[in-house]
Design a protein around this motif. Structure first.
Motif, mmCIF file in Angstrom:
data_model
loop_
_atom_site.group_PDB
_atom_site.id
_atom_site.type_symbol
_atom_site.label_atom_id
_atom_site.label_comp_id
_atom_site.label_asym_id
_atom_site.label_seq_id
_atom_site.Cartn_x
_atom_site.Cartn_y
_atom_site.Cartn_z
ATOM 1 N N UNK A 190 19.913 -8.273 31.046
ATOM 2 C CA UNK A 190 20.865 -9.381 31.182
ATOM 3 C C UNK A 190 21.985 -9.367 30.148
ATOM 4 N N UNK A 191 22.038 -8.346 29.319
ATOM 5 C CA UNK A 191 23.053 -8.301 28.257
ATOM 6 C C UNK A 191 24.468 -8.364 28.813
ATOM 7 N N UNK A 192 24.747 -7.602 29.857
ATOM 8 C CA UNK A 192 26.082 -7.599 30.451
ATOM 9 C C UNK A 192 26.457 -8.957 31.030
ATOM 10 N N UNK A 193 25.503 -9.585 31.694
ATOM 11 C CA UNK A 193 25.755 -10.897 32.288
ATOM 12 C C UNK A 193 26.114 -11.920 31.210
ATOM 13 N N UNK A 194 25.376 -11.937 30.123
ATOM 14 C CA UNK A 194 25.630 -12.934 29.090
ATOM 15 C C UNK A 194 26.863 -12.604 28.249
ATOM 16 N N UNK A 195 27.174 -11.317 28.072
ATOM 17 C CA UNK A 195 28.429 -10.990 27.381
ATOM 18 C C UNK A 195 29.621 -11.389 28.249
ATOM 19 N N UNK A 196 29.480 -11.243 29.554
ATOM 20 C CA UNK A 196 30.515 -11.735 30.469
ATOM 21 C C UNK A 196 30.667 -13.241 30.363
ATOM 22 N N UNK A 197 29.540 -13.940 30.232
ATOM 23 C CA UNK A 197 29.581 -15.401 30.084
ATOM 24 C C UNK A 197 30.272 -15.800 28.787
ATOM 25 N N UNK A 198 30.068 -15.022 27.720
ATOM 26 C CA UNK A 198 30.753 -15.294 26.453
ATOM 27 C C UNK A 198 32.268 -15.265 26.682
ATOM 28 N N UNK A 199 32.737 -14.238 27.367
ATOM 29 C CA UNK A 199 34.176 -14.120 27.641
ATOM 30 C C UNK A 199 34.673 -15.247 28.531
ATOM 31 N N UNK A 200 33.882 -15.630 29.516
ATOM 32 C CA UNK A 200 34.282 -16.703 30.434
ATOM 33 C C UNK A 200 34.396 -18.036 29.697
ATOM 34 N N UNK A 201 33.413 -18.376 28.880
ATOM 35 C CA UNK A 201 33.442 -19.659 28.173
ATOM 36 C C UNK A 201 34.584 -19.710 27.164
ATOM 37 N N UNK A 202 34.853 -18.576 26.508
ATOM 38 C CA UNK A 202 35.989 -18.521 25.576
ATOM 39 C C UNK A 202 37.296 -18.713 26.340
ATOM 40 N N UNK A 203 37.446 -18.023 27.473
ATOM 41 C CA UNK A 203 38.667 -18.142 28.277
ATOM 42 C C UNK A 203 38.837 -19.558 28.828
ATOM 43 N N UNK A 204 37.752 -20.181 29.226
ATOM 44 C CA UNK A 204 37.826 -21.570 29.709
ATOM 45 C C UNK A 204 38.308 -22.509 28.601
ATOM 46 N N UNK A 205 37.804 -22.314 27.404
ATOM 47 C CA UNK A 205 38.254 -23.131 26.272
ATOM 48 C C UNK A 205 39.732 -22.950 26.004
ATOM 49 N N UNK A 206 40.185 -21.688 26.062
ATOM 50 C CA UNK A 206 41.614 -21.404 25.833
ATOM 51 C C UNK A 206 42.481 -21.938 26.965
ATOM 52 N N UNK A 207 41.939 -21.998 28.179
ATOM 53 C CA UNK A 207 42.714 -22.483 29.330
ATOM 54 C C UNK A 207 42.745 -24.001 29.395
#
Length: 190
Positions: free
Chosen positions: A129-146
């Motif tokens: 699940x490492x890839x899935x959760x690293x993708x989630x890290x990027x998504x949550x960061x991008x959501x915060x910036x958006x």
């Protein structure tokens, strides 16, 4: 399963930090200009940010990792606390020097949290699940910036910059306390 709860608490904190940090890239330039601080001086804050990262990151890593052996989650607490403190100081910032000090505080928080959050999520993830959760890290960061600048603009239009700063303080503090609580329960179990 208990690590998944901690991962989502970390992601919530990352969202909150990025939503706050995005104010520096959007609404703070207008606020500083309203205080009579030039756009040139605002731009120079980002030079300071870069210098603190270049020179501060190796020193902080040496201090916290090599000498004090601080755990990843504690680095995140410290970094999130610095971000929150930075917004507390914004409540009182009226001079350029104050903004410089605040930028340094927030940049130290950035040094501690931005590389540490993906590292901690990686250690808590299973191999599959490492890839899935690293993708989630990027998504949550991008959501915060958006979402951050939009919400910031709405708060400024409807209320004031002080309300914006208080909202960011509350959001980051709440997310930090949530992670502290969730991690204490779920990471202390054997």
């Amino acid at each position: 399963m208990r690590y998944v709860i901690v991962i989502f608490a970390i992601l919530g904190l990352f969202f909150a930090i990025e939503a706050g940090y995005s104010q520096w890239q959007s609404n703070l330039s207008i606020y500083m200009e309203s205080l009579g601080i030039s756009v040139k001086n605002y731009g120079f804050l980002w030079t300071i940010n870069g210098l603190v990262i270049v020179f501060g990151q190796p020193l902080l890593n040496k201090l916290l990792d090599d000498w004090l052996e601080v755990k990843l989650v504690n680095k995140i607490y410290l970094g999130a606390s610095l971000f929150t403190l930075g917004f507390v100081t914004l409540l009182y910032a009226q001079t350029y020097v104050h903004f410089v000090v605040t930028m340094i505080i927030i940049t130290l928080g950035e040094i501690l949290t931005f590389p540490t959050i993906p590292a901690l999520v990686d250690t808590l993830s299973t191999l599959g699940e490492k890839g899935k959760y690293q993708g989630a890290v990027s998504i949550f960061a991008a959501l915060g910036r958006a979402i951050g600048p939009l919400v910031g603009g709405i708060l400024i239009d409807g209320f004031s910059y002080q309300v914006l700063f208080l909202a960011m303080i509350g959001l980051m503090a709440l997310a930090t306390v949530n992670l502290l609580f969730v991690a204490k329960i779920n990471l202390s179990k054997k």
